[in-house]
Scaffold this active site. Structure first.
Site, PDB file in Angstrom:
ATOM      1  N   HIS A 149       0.843  -1.185   0.000  1.00 30.70           N
ATOM      2  CA  HIS A 149       0.000   0.000   0.000  1.00 30.70           C
ATOM      3  C   HIS A 149       0.893   1.255   0.000  1.00 30.70           C
ATOM      4  CE1 HIS A 149      -3.385  -2.479   1.923  1.00 30.70           C
ATOM      5  NE2 HIS A 149      -2.316  -3.239   2.098  1.00 30.70           N
ATOM      6  N   GLU A 190     -11.594  -7.539  27.424  1.00 32.49           N
ATOM      7  CA  GLU A 190     -10.661  -8.650  27.210  1.00 32.49           C
ATOM      8  C   GLU A 190      -9.713  -8.423  26.044  1.00 32.49           C
ATOM      9  OE1 GLU A 190     -13.880  -9.027  27.767  1.00 32.49           O
ATOM     10  OE2 GLU A 190     -14.079 -10.335  29.507  1.00 32.49           O
ATOM     11  N   HIS A 199     -21.447 -19.865  29.201  1.00 30.73           N
ATOM     12  CA  HIS A 199     -20.233 -19.752  30.010  1.00 30.73           C
ATOM     13  C   HIS A 199     -19.429 -21.047  30.051  1.00 30.73           C
ATOM     14  CE1 HIS A 199     -21.934 -15.963  31.056  1.00 30.73           C
ATOM     15  NE2 HIS A 199     -21.023 -15.706  31.978  1.00 30.73           N
TER      16      HIS A 199
HETATM   17  C1  LIG Z   1      -8.231  -6.227  11.849  1.00 32.18           C
HETATM   18  C2  LIG Z   1      -7.985  -5.943  10.411  1.00 32.18           C
HETATM   19  N1  LIG Z   1      -9.001  -5.935   9.533  1.00 32.18           N
HETATM   20  C3  LIG Z   1      -8.780  -5.712   8.238  1.00 32.18           C
HETATM   21  C4  LIG Z   1      -7.519  -5.496   7.758  1.00 32.18           C
HETATM   22  C5  LIG Z   1      -7.275  -5.283   6.273  1.00 32.18           C
HETATM   23  N2  LIG Z   1      -6.864  -3.902   5.997  1.00 32.18           N
HETATM   24  C6  LIG Z   1      -5.594  -3.566   5.771  1.00 32.18           C
HETATM   25  S1  LIG Z   1      -5.408  -1.922   5.478  1.00 32.18           S
HETATM   26  C7  LIG Z   1      -7.064  -1.647   5.647  1.00 32.18           C
HETATM   27  C8  LIG Z   1      -7.622  -0.260   5.502  1.00 32.18           C
HETATM   28  C9  LIG Z   1      -7.007   0.625   6.490  1.00 32.18           C
HETATM   29  O1  LIG Z   1      -7.432   1.919   6.322  1.00 32.18           O
HETATM   30  P1  LIG Z   1      -6.723   3.057   7.138  1.00 32.18           P
HETATM   31  O2  LIG Z   1      -6.474   2.601   8.521  1.00 32.18           O
HETATM   32  O3  LIG Z   1      -7.473   4.301   6.933  1.00 32.18           O
HETATM   33  O4  LIG Z   1      -5.304   3.119   6.472  1.00 32.18           O
HETATM   34  P2  LIG Z   1      -4.929   4.037   5.229  1.00 32.18           P
HETATM   35  O5  LIG Z   1      -6.113   4.065   4.345  1.00 32.18           O
HETATM   36  O6  LIG Z   1      -4.612   5.333   5.803  1.00 32.18           O
HETATM   37  O7  LIG Z   1      -3.741   3.340   4.648  1.00 32.18           O
HETATM   38  C10 LIG Z   1      -7.726  -2.821   5.914  1.00 32.18           C
HETATM   39  C11 LIG Z   1      -9.185  -2.927   6.099  1.00 32.18           C
HETATM   40  C12 LIG Z   1      -6.472  -5.508   8.706  1.00 32.18           C
HETATM   41  N3  LIG Z   1      -5.207  -5.323   8.358  1.00 32.18           N
HETATM   42  N4  LIG Z   1      -6.731  -5.702  10.020  1.00 32.18           N
END
Ligand SMILES: Cc1ncc(C[n+]2csc(CCOP(=O)(O)OP(=O)(O)O)c2C)c(N)n1
Length: 690
Positions: A33, A433, A494
């Site tokens: 990314h 948790e 539980h």
């Molecule tokens: C718990 C989790 N869910 C989904 C993802 C997949 N994922 C990677 S980047 C992203 C989007 C993140 O967006 P943002 O935090 O705004 O980052 P930016 O767009 O600024 O790079 C997702 C959904 C992940 N890494 N972790």
């Protein structure tokens, strides 16, 4: 050109070096990314170059500021700054190696096998990575644990004239981290605890993978953090170094509250061609786009992985020099401290190397045989309170269940950790948790020995963080009580069923389910002696008989994961009964009954499959002889996985439903956990093999 201008230009060159290195690494890997690294390079650069107290020569210096990249998908942001600041690598024995943590070649092989630049930042793999991130929200939550650790260390070890601990924790996060519930839990804890050494930097770029955040995320983040009791600062321009610096200094100067710096940015910032598109989020830019972007940055269009002259030197004159000077100053102070407080200094040496005080285990009790017995949780409470006074940096608590999990440290002076009592050893995570798991990770990454507790059923809630403790190989002790249908009347909501096996399915997590008070004592002895081993310690709520260890084998067998507890006279059994935890006593009763009937049975207590698998083949065959095919396993949990030990024709007495609400005795009968049933299964096995 005036001096200021020269410096400003160099800053811009450094930032664009970060951006283009990230772009090139992602393009070369053809995955990753690039948007966030482009948008956030100025912020990360500003933080490292102008504020962070971090010595690139020694990335594990105890009093360093921590930088957590909670937006782990933007890993090149971290790799490029680690590279340009020439951060050195350390080996797992904590000796400085002297080689760079991240080389240009590592960046060139971003996301390839063996590269220090893995897809997401990995602790213990790349020096300077403070915690593994990637699952969004975990990094920010972990940073709260780091902030608690700093406050605790400062309270215990700082002395008048000796500020050994006074570091800050920064975490960079995006919309993803903000949306994940764990960040809310953790922010709430941090606000309550008034952790003013903590600063989150929120990249407010309005973009996630599906596109603009307004399709799913329209809350008022600033308002939310104000409500948590945080200091909220805004920066309207992610390219304005001075404003970013001011905001970060405002955070650093704020007492009594954690801070969040909200930086408004555009993803792919600096690229006039690719703004606010979801494509810029998830994909490399492509060669054509890269040329245009590089042009806009004033870069030679065809240059790849270019680090212009003066960039390393400029970072050396900022973060490098500042870090080195602060570190040298600290070492001098610590040498003097060592003279005045030799015992405390020796503790810090041990903490840094994850060693234990010599006498840490001297008070671990042994429990006399007792058929009425004691519950796993009560035995554990005694052992924990026998160890903790001799292991001063062991701290922990529960998710609002301490009266049930019995994990309170009760010895004089143990105290509570709160905003006005920073040296307390009992933490109150509240009913949270998931963030408890991440906070424990942050404590362990800060080299304390943390434990957290809850009901086994709710291990699901903390699983994301538990998994990361295993991935990072950090010694978190996850204590789970109320370990089976043994909880009785509370019923199926539980009663854990699949939880044991699902924890066993996590690589590198050791699950232990001791069968009596002496196995509980041995469990603690074994757990603490493993400096890089996360453990799930599974305990009963109900009483367990304490075995007579003169009649049966010693509980120290627990350290091997499984051992022969009771055997047919002279050995050579014809049927094997194996169990963990509360079901071991059932097997012992069945064994006695079978012996009376002239059947040669062996009882194997199997508190930890994982530790057993680490033993030699010779040992494993001695405990479970391959020639003995008649086998019965008993566990009040999912039967899943037991085939490994009983074979496909073996008998497994376990749970196939969610359980039910009734007194324990009734449930045991209904679900077949009776001596008679075990005896019957053993006989059926014998008949089958004959
Ligand atoms: C718990 C989790 N869910 C989904 C993802 C997949 N994922 C990677 S980047 C992203 C989007 C993140 O967006 P943002 O935090 O705004 O980052 P930016 O767009 O600024 O790079 C997702 C959904 C992940 N890494 N972790």
């Amino acid at each position: 050109m005036s001096t200021t201008q020269t410096v400003l230009d160099l800053d811009q060159v450094c930032i664009n070096t970060m951006r283009t290195l990230a772009i090139d690494a992602i393009q070369q890997a053809n995955s990753g990314h690039p948007g966030t690294p482009m948008g956030m390079s100025p912020t990360v650069y500003c933080l490292w170059q102008r504020l962070m107290k971090f010595d690139p020569e020694d990335p594990i210096w105890m009093n360093r500021d921590r930088f957590v990249l909670s937006a782990g998908h933007a890993s090149t942001l971290l790799y490029t700054i680690l590279h340009l600041a020439r951060v050195k690598a350390v080996d797992p024995e904590y000796e400085i190696l002297g080689r760079p943590s991240v080389t240009l070649d590592d960046l060139k092989s971003f996301r390839q096998f063996g590269s220090r630049c893995a897809g997401h930042p990995e602790y213990r793999w790349t020096s300077g990575v403070e915690t593994t991130t990637g699952p969004l929200g975990q990094g920010v939550a972990t940073s709260v644990g780091m902030a608690i650790a700093e406050k605790w260390l400062a309270a215990r070890y700082n002395k008048p004239g000796f500020e050994l601990f006074g570091y800050r924790i920064y975490a960079l996060c995006g919309d993803g981290c903000m949306m994940e519930g764990i960040s809310s839990e953790a922010a709430s804890v941090a606000g309550h605890l008034k952790l003013d050494n903590l600063c989150w930097i929120y990249d407010n770029n309005h973009i996630t993978i599906e596109g603009k955040t307004d399709i799913a995320f329209t809350e008022d983040v600033a308002g939310r953090f104000l409500a948590y009791g945080w200091n909220v600062v805004r920066v309207g321009d992610a390219n304005d170094l001075d404003r970013i610096e001011n905001a970060l200094r405002n955070a650093a100067g704020t007492t009594g509250r954690p801070s969040i710096v909200i930086v408004d940015s555009h993803i792919g910032y600096g690229s006039p061609h690719r703004q606010d598109t979801s494509a810029a989020h998830g994909e490399p830019l492509g060669e054509e786009e890269i040329k245009l972007v590089k042009q806009a940055y004033g870069w030679p269009a065809d240059a790849k992985f270019l680090v212009p002259n003066g960039v390393y030197e400029h970072l050396e004159s900022g973060i490098g020099r500042r870090g080195r000077e602060a570190h040298e100053q600290w070492e001098k102070q610590f040498a003097e401290y060592r003279k005045q407080f030799p015992e405390l200094a020796a503790e810090l040496d041990q903490i840094q190397k994850r060693e234990l005080p010599v006498n840490w285990s001297k008070d671990i009790p042994s429990f006399p045989a007792d058929s009425k017995g004691v519950s796993g949780r009560d035995a554990s409470a005694k052992v924990l309170n026998a160890i903790a006074p001799n292991l001063p940096w062991m701290i922990g608590g529960s998710a609002d269940l301490t009266p049930s999990t019995k994990t309170r440290l009760t010895f004089p002076g143990a105290g509570d950790f709160q905003a006005d009592s920073r040296s307390g050893r009992n933490l109150h995570f509240g009913i949270r948790e998931h963030s408890m798991g991440a906070i424990l990770n942050g404590l362990a990454l800060s080299k304390l020995r943390p434990f957290g507790s809850g009901f086994l059923i709710f291990s699901d809630y903390g699983r994301g963080a538990i998994r990361l403790s295993a991935l990072m190989e950090i010694p978190v002790i996850h204590i789970f009580t109320h370990d089976s249908i043994g909880v009785g009347e509370d019923g199926p909501t539980h009663q854990p069923i699949e939880h044991l096996i699902s924890l066993r399915a996590i690589p590198n997590l050791v699950v232990m389910r001791p069968c009596d008070a002496n196995e509980v004592a041995e469990a603690w002895r074994t757990i603490l002696a493993m400096p890089r081993q996360p453990v799930a310690l599974i305990l009963t709520r109900q009483n367990l008989p304490t075995f007579d260890r003169k009649r049966f084998a010693a509980a120290s067998g627990l350290s091997k994961g499984a051992y022969v507890l009771a055997d047919a006279e002279g050995g050579n059994p014809e049927v094997l009964l194996m169990a963990t935890g509360s079901e071991v006593s059932l097997c012992v009763e069945a064994y006695e009954e079978l012996s009376k009937q002239g059947i040669r049975a062996r009882v194997v207590s199997m508190p930890s499959w994982e530790l057993f698998e680490r033993q030699s083949e010779e040992y494993r065959r001695a405990v479970l002889p391959p020639t003995v095919k008649a086998r019965v396993a008993v566990e009040q949990a999912s039967t899943f996985g037991w085939c490994r030990y009983v074979g496909i024709d073996g008998a497994i007495l376990g749970m196939k439903t969610f359980g039910a609400s009734a007194p324990l005795k009734v449930l045991q009968k209904e679900f077949g956990f009776t001596t008679g049933h075990v005896v019957q299964a053993a006989k059926e096995q014998l008949a089958q093999v004959k």
